[in-house]
Scaffold this motif. Structure first.
Motif: not given
Ligand code: AMP
Length: 397
Positions: A26, A28, A69
């Motif tokens: 989350s 990255y 994302k």
């Protein structure tokens, strides 16, 4: 066909299709670097030659939308460090800004472009999108084996814009093809295929193909219970594909007809629910009580399978033998992985891949002790099934 190693990339703009589809958390951050590591030798060779490398890839499934994302920007730092060059990045993969950056590249420099799948044209195999990518470079290298079974713009269509001497595979695909050939064509005998995983329906084409190639076929994992039910066994609430019972019988008959030794696991570790906190027992696979399910191969099965593997000179392993994601049901898959490692030490050639077996072998930290681990899941399966992969055919044919 042009060989990668003998091509001099000096001064050339080279568009390289890689599989940089790494998992991100989350924040990255990259949680598994395997795919980046696999891509490095190809890129290093190009820049060492004095080529100008333009790297393209997909990341995740953005479905044609620009979702942060799934940005390849997240891997720039890691890639720069591993290549030991400052990787340049443009937040698009076609357009004026991209062309300018590509044209400004100097020898030995690397440019990474944004996720190809931000454009729906990539998966659609759109020729005009493919041409825009092709126009960025003088040479095309495909090294994304994981997407070679897809006829996407960057994996297949793009190659039609390059002459036969200016399109080729990189080291990853070359190695994959060599490994598959070694197993299917130039193998030493006995040749054993070990097939696990959840369902027969996912593997049926591969099983049929393997029956023409192997001396021994070991079947474990969830799919074995459809065979036991077909043989009249009580399998409790183990995974069964009711509509494949007949198919299981046909496979058993075919194996006999083709003189293949087919091994099913005689016993299982059974559980009273699908979870790590379930109550456990060991039972023969023909006598699993109601409400109980087999979630790993049992001790007798491990012994039987180890004996076959130890005598094998070529081994293909596809799919875990139990629910290896849970600690209580890992032992079968781990024991088989260890047996393959042992056979490899004794001179066997072992190819692992397609499905979760590569993940399993990484879990047990045995990834350096087998002959070859494929980078392709679906692509490897389709190749082994004898299908023509668009990404391969586009360069070979
Ligand atoms: P595949 O992608 O077809 O190779 O299937 C891999 C999956 O099969 C893994 O997630 C395993 O947990 C699952 N699996 C293996 N053995 C069993 C079993 N006995 N019962 C249920 N699932 C299984």
């Amino acid at each position: 066909m042009q060989q990668f190693d003998t091509y001099s990339f000096s001064g050339k703009k080279v568009i390289v299709r890689l599989d940089l589809n790494v998992p991100l958390n989350s924040e990255y951050e990259i949680t598994d670097q395997t795919r980046i590591n696999a891509a490095l030798p190809t890129v290093k060779k190009i820049i060492k030659d004095g080529g100008k490398a333009i790297l393209i890839s997909h990341l995740g499934r953005p479905g044609g939308e620009r979702l942060q994302k799934y940005s390849l920007r997240h891997i720039v730092k890691s890639l720069s460090k591993k290549l030991n060059v400052t990787v340049q990045f443009v937040g698009d993969c076609i357009g004026e800004e991209v062309s300018e950056a590509a044209n400004k590249l100097k020898e030995g420099e690397v440019l990474l472009l944004e996720n190809l799948r931000y454009y729906p044209q990539e998966k659609a195999g759109d020729p005009s999108f493919a041409k825009k990518l092709a126009d960025l470079a003088d040479v095309y290298v495909n090294d994304a084996f994981g997407t070679a079974h897809r006829a996407h713009a960057s994996t297949a269509v793009i190659s039609s814009f390059f002459g036969p001497k200016d399109k080729m595979f990189g080291y990853v695909i070359e190695n994959e093809l060599e490994a598959i050939q070694k197993v299917l064509e130039n193998n030493d005998r006995p040749f054993t295929a070990i097939m696990g995983g959840a369902k027969i329906s996912d593997k049926i084409l591969l099983i049929e193909k393997m029956l023409d190639k192997v001396d021994n076929l070991i079947i474990g994992g969830g799919m074995s219970f459809t065979f036991f039910k077909a043989l009249g066994g009580n399998v409790g609430s183990s995974l069964v594909e009711e509509d494949k019972l007949n198919l299981a019988k046909i496979i058993l008959d075919l194996a006999k007809e083709k003189d293949v030794n087919l091994f099913l696991p005689p016993d299982s570790i059974i559980a009273d629910s699908f979870g790590n906190d379930a109550q456990l027992d060991v039972k023969d696979n023909m006598e699993i009580p109601e409400q109980w399910m087999g979630l790993d191969i049992g001790p007798k099965a491990i012994e039987d399978f180890k004996e076959v593997i130890a005598k094998s000179k070529t081994i293909l392993w596809n799919g875990p033998l139990g629910v290896f994601e849970m600690a209580n049901f890992q032992n079968g898959t781990k024991s088989i992985a260890e047996a393959i490692v042992e056979a490899t030490k004794n001179g066997a050639y072992s190819l692992i891949g397609g499905g979760d077996s590569a993940a399993a072998i990484n879990t047990f930290n045995l990834q350096n002790d087998v002959s070859y681990i494929s980078t392709g899941g679906g692509a490897l399966l389709e190749f082994l099934e004898g299908k023509k992969l668009p990404g391969i055919a586009a360069i070979v044919d």
